[in-house]
Design a protein around this motif. Structure first.
Motif, PDB file in Angstrom:
ATOM      1  N   SER A 345       0.817  -1.214   0.000  1.00 24.71           N
ATOM      2  CA  SER A 345       0.000   0.000   0.000  1.00 24.71           C
ATOM      3  C   SER A 345       0.851   1.265   0.000  1.00 24.71           C
ATOM      4  CB  SER A 345      -0.938   0.003   1.207  1.00 24.71           C
ATOM      5  OG  SER A 345      -0.223   0.042   2.420  1.00 24.71           O
ATOM      6  N   ALA A 346       2.123   1.155   0.334  1.00 20.92           N
ATOM      7  CA  ALA A 346       3.012   2.324   0.298  1.00 20.92           C
ATOM      8  C   ALA A 346       3.070   2.930  -1.098  1.00 20.92           C
ATOM      9  CB  ALA A 346       4.417   1.940   0.754  1.00 20.92           C
ATOM     10  N   GLY A 347       2.832   2.113  -2.115  1.00 24.03           N
ATOM     11  CA  GLY A 347       2.838   2.613  -3.483  1.00 24.03           C
ATOM     12  C   GLY A 347       1.797   3.687  -3.728  1.00 24.03           C
ATOM     13  N   GLY A 348       0.748   3.724  -2.893  1.00 27.02           N
ATOM     14  CA  GLY A 348      -0.279   4.737  -3.055  1.00 27.02           C
ATOM     15  C   GLY A 348       0.243   6.146  -2.897  1.00 27.02           C
ATOM     16  N   ALA A 349       1.267   6.308  -2.039  1.00 29.13           N
ATOM     17  CA  ALA A 349       1.826   7.643  -1.805  1.00 29.13           C
ATOM     18  C   ALA A 349       2.534   8.195  -3.032  1.00 29.13           C
ATOM     19  CB  ALA A 349       2.787   7.595  -0.616  1.00 29.13           C
ATOM     20  N   PHE A 350       2.826   7.333  -3.999  1.00 33.34           N
ATOM     21  CA  PHE A 350       3.537   7.759  -5.211  1.00 33.34           C
ATOM     22  C   PHE A 350       2.580   8.010  -6.380  1.00 33.34           C
ATOM     23  CE2 PHE A 350       6.497   5.588  -2.513  1.00 33.34           C
ATOM     24  CZ  PHE A 350       7.708   6.263  -2.678  1.00 33.34           C
ATOM     25  N   LEU A 351       1.271   7.824  -6.149  1.00 26.40           N
ATOM     26  CA  LEU A 351       0.296   8.086  -7.204  1.00 26.40           C
ATOM     27  C   LEU A 351       0.231   9.576  -7.507  1.00 26.40           C
ATOM     28  CD1 LEU A 351      -2.716   5.824  -6.118  1.00 26.40           C
ATOM     29  CD2 LEU A 351      -1.091   5.386  -7.959  1.00 26.40           C
ATOM     30  N   GLU A 352       0.007   9.898  -8.764  1.00 22.54           N
ATOM     31  CA  GLU A 352      -0.152  11.295  -9.151  1.00 22.54           C
ATOM     32  C   GLU A 352      -1.626  11.693  -9.056  1.00 22.54           C
ATOM     33  OE1 GLU A 352       1.478  11.866 -12.996  1.00 22.54           O
ATOM     34  OE2 GLU A 352       3.531  11.356 -12.419  1.00 22.54           O
ATOM     35  N   GLY A 353      -1.868  12.978  -8.946  1.00 22.24           N
ATOM     36  CA  GLY A 353      -3.233  13.475  -8.887  1.00 22.24           C
ATOM     37  C   GLY A 353      -3.656  13.818  -7.479  1.00 22.24           C
ATOM     38  N   ALA A 354      -4.757  14.561  -7.371  1.00 25.28           N
ATOM     39  CA  ALA A 354      -5.296  14.966  -6.076  1.00 25.28           C
ATOM     40  C   ALA A 354      -6.115  13.827  -5.479  1.00 25.28           C
ATOM     41  CB  ALA A 354      -6.163  16.212  -6.234  1.00 25.28           C
ATOM     42  N   PHE A 355      -5.893  13.546  -4.204  1.00 26.67           N
ATOM     43  CA  PHE A 355      -6.579  12.393  -3.607  1.00 26.67           C
ATOM     44  C   PHE A 355      -8.078  12.610  -3.507  1.00 26.67           C
ATOM     45  CE2 PHE A 355      -5.556  14.846   0.284  1.00 26.67           C
ATOM     46  CZ  PHE A 355      -6.777  14.814   0.947  1.00 26.67           C
ATOM     47  N   PHE A 356      -8.541  13.867  -3.478  1.00 25.27           N
ATOM     48  CA  PHE A 356      -9.989  14.110  -3.417  1.00 25.27           C
ATOM     49  C   PHE A 356     -10.690  13.470  -4.608  1.00 25.27           C
ATOM     50  CE2 PHE A 356     -10.427  16.455   0.303  1.00 25.27           C
ATOM     51  CZ  PHE A 356     -11.717  16.958   0.426  1.00 25.27           C
ATOM     52  N   GLN A 357     -10.189  13.734  -5.792  1.00 26.86           N
ATOM     53  CA  GLN A 357     -10.801  13.178  -6.995  1.00 26.86           C
ATOM     54  C   GLN A 357     -10.589  11.667  -7.092  1.00 26.86           C
ATOM     55  OE1 GLN A 357      -9.177  16.255  -6.967  1.00 26.86           O
ATOM     56  NE2 GLN A 357     -11.190  17.205  -7.024  1.00 26.86           N
ATOM     57  N   LEU A 358      -9.424  11.193  -6.640  1.00 28.69           N
ATOM     58  CA  LEU A 358      -9.128   9.760  -6.704  1.00 28.69           C
ATOM     59  C   LEU A 358     -10.031   8.953  -5.761  1.00 28.69           C
ATOM     60  CD1 LEU A 358      -5.215   9.772  -6.877  1.00 28.69           C
ATOM     61  CD2 LEU A 358      -6.817   9.206  -8.718  1.00 28.69           C
TER      62      LEU A 358
END
Length: 455
Positions: A345-358
């Motif tokens: 789940s640490a990979g989530g911190a490297f996702l691009e984009g705003a977390f609100f929309q995600l």
């Protein structure tokens, strides 16, 4: 005599309340950061127009958990094992893959939320260490905490503190609902089932419903009841558990957040396309004043921490059930699966984009996989070889209505994704939807053949 009667009633209520739990765990996961954000975005984007979806989410969420509860009580087994025994290994694997994909994507985005909010809190506090304001560092840190805590049984302490913070935010939203100028006429008009015009209406509606009617909630119900040792004799208690958690508690939670957001955020000039956690905190301004931002960030952080723990165990639970492992950290294979999911789940911190929309997107994606799980549950509950008491006509009607509405909103979302199918995420959503649609068609055909053979 009257005092004795009241004492007995209070004692009975206390015993019942103390035994509640499985559906409340589902409700706690449902009331996570993704649902909170979906409700905020719905209110900021379309005012009261999606109130009908918010109300339906509580009602249909209750129906879904009730059906899942019946299956768990009548079979006294985990849902994957029941599917394996009565439908076959192929269908069990389809269900497992469906859940793992939905829960896995949610895991990444919830971790991104937790990492981003942790970095924002530290940055806002003025701590002069640059590395501590880096979400990637927080993602890795929280993944390690999650792995060690779940594998060793210590994460429950973090979850307890997180739930206290979430409760404070929810109470503030409820209090705000009595303070902000809610427009009764506009709110009533939002009860008419209509998809609002504008970009993103379908995905936001799917996200709101997906918060309450999600494949992870439906599949985990049987396992949480087994952990409590509930059997068919506990049906009344289980029904109270479902209604009190999903219809009452989750319903109040959803309505309070949505109505406050619909009343405050559009008037504050918040752009729903770029809304973030700082802007969303304005919804708590009427009650929390200058502390609104800190309170909202704390609540969002708490929701992410508590939901992350519950969501992490979902894939290992179902995989363990399929492979015949013990669903306990005493089994090294299950413990290893927990650690793998937590660290990944640490990979989530490297996702691009705003977390609100995600967060809104991840609930909408989960809704795409939900109709198959509902079809499986309805299939099993209407097979006399599976359950000693098949579904009543009313229960089937509720299930079919739930299946139809979930399918319609999921389809609306997928049709929106078709417009951007050249993008990798949209292509994945469409491919997943096609696979789930084929699985449902195959399951319906199997049910028809089995009924003909039985006749």
């Amino acid at each position: 005599m009257a005092t004795e009667t009241r004492s007995q009633e209070g004692s009975t209520f206390g015993r019942v309340f103390s035994r509640l739990g499985p559906a409340w765990l589902a409700g706690a996961i449902a009331a996570g950061p993704a649902t909170m954000v979906s409700l905020l975005v719905a209110g900021a984007s379309f005012g009261y127009a999606l109130l009908w979806v918010v109300v339906l989410s509580a009602i249909l969420g209750t129906v879904g958990q009730y059906l899942a509860m019946r299956l768990g009580l009548l079979t006294e087994s985990g849902i994957v094992a029941v599917v394996e025994d009565h439908l076959g290994s192929f269908w069990a694997w389809v269900l497992v893959v469906d859940v793992v994909l939905a829960a896995g994507l949610a895991q990444l985005v919830i971790m991104k939320t937790l990492a981003d909010v942790s970095a924002t809190i530290v940055g806002s506090a003025g701590i002069g260490i640059a590395a501590l304001a880096d979400p990637r560092l927080w993602g890795i840190t929280w993944a390690v905490i999650l792995a060690l805590g779940l594998a060793g049984g210590g994460y429950r302490f973090a979850e307890l503190g997180a739930k206290v913070l979430v409760s404070l935010v929810v109470l503030t939203f409820v209090a705000s609902a009595f303070v902000v100028p809610i427009d009764p006429a506009a709110a009533v008009s939002g009860l008419a089932p209509e998809m609002p015009a504008g970009v993103g209406g379908a995905v936001v509606a799917a996200g709101v419903l997906g918060g309450a009617v999600h494949i992870t909630l439906l599949t985990m119900q049987s396992y949480t009841m087994r952990a409590r040792g509930w059997t068919e004799g506990d049906r009344d208690l289980a029904t109270i558990d479902v209604v009190s958690s999903m219809l009452v508690a989750f319903g109040v939670y959803s309505l309070a957040i949505f109505l406050v957001a619909a009343s405050v955020l559009p008037a504050a000039g918040v752009d729903p396309a770029t809304i973030n956690e700082i802007q969303a905190a304005e919804a708590l301004g009427p009650v929390a004043g200058e502390y609104a931002t800190w309170l909202f960030l704390a609540g969002l952080w708490g929701a992410a921490v508590s939901t992350l723990g519950g969501n992490t165990i979902v894939p290992p639970y179902l995989v363990a059930d399929k492979l015949g492992w013990e669903q306990s950290v005493d089994d090294s294979r299950y413990r290893a699966a927990l650690v793998v999911v937590a660290l990944a789940s640490a990979g989530g911190a490297f996702l691009e984009g705003a977390f609100f929309q995600l967060l809104v997107l991840v609930l909408a994606f989960g809704l795409v996989g939900t109709p198959f799980a509902l079809a499986v549950i309805l299939y099993l509950l209407n097979d006399p070889d599976v359950v000693p008491e098949t579904n009543s006509h009313l229960a089937n009607l509720g299930g079919v209505v739930l299946f139809a509405i979930a399918t319609i909103l999921a389809t609306e979302f997928v049709l929106d994704e078709l417009e951007t199918i050249t993008e990798p995420m949209s292509a994945f959503v469409v491919a997943f939807a096609v696979a789930m649609a084929l699985a449902i068609v195959g399951l319906v055909a199997k049910y028809g053949r089995d009924r003909l053979d039985a006749d």
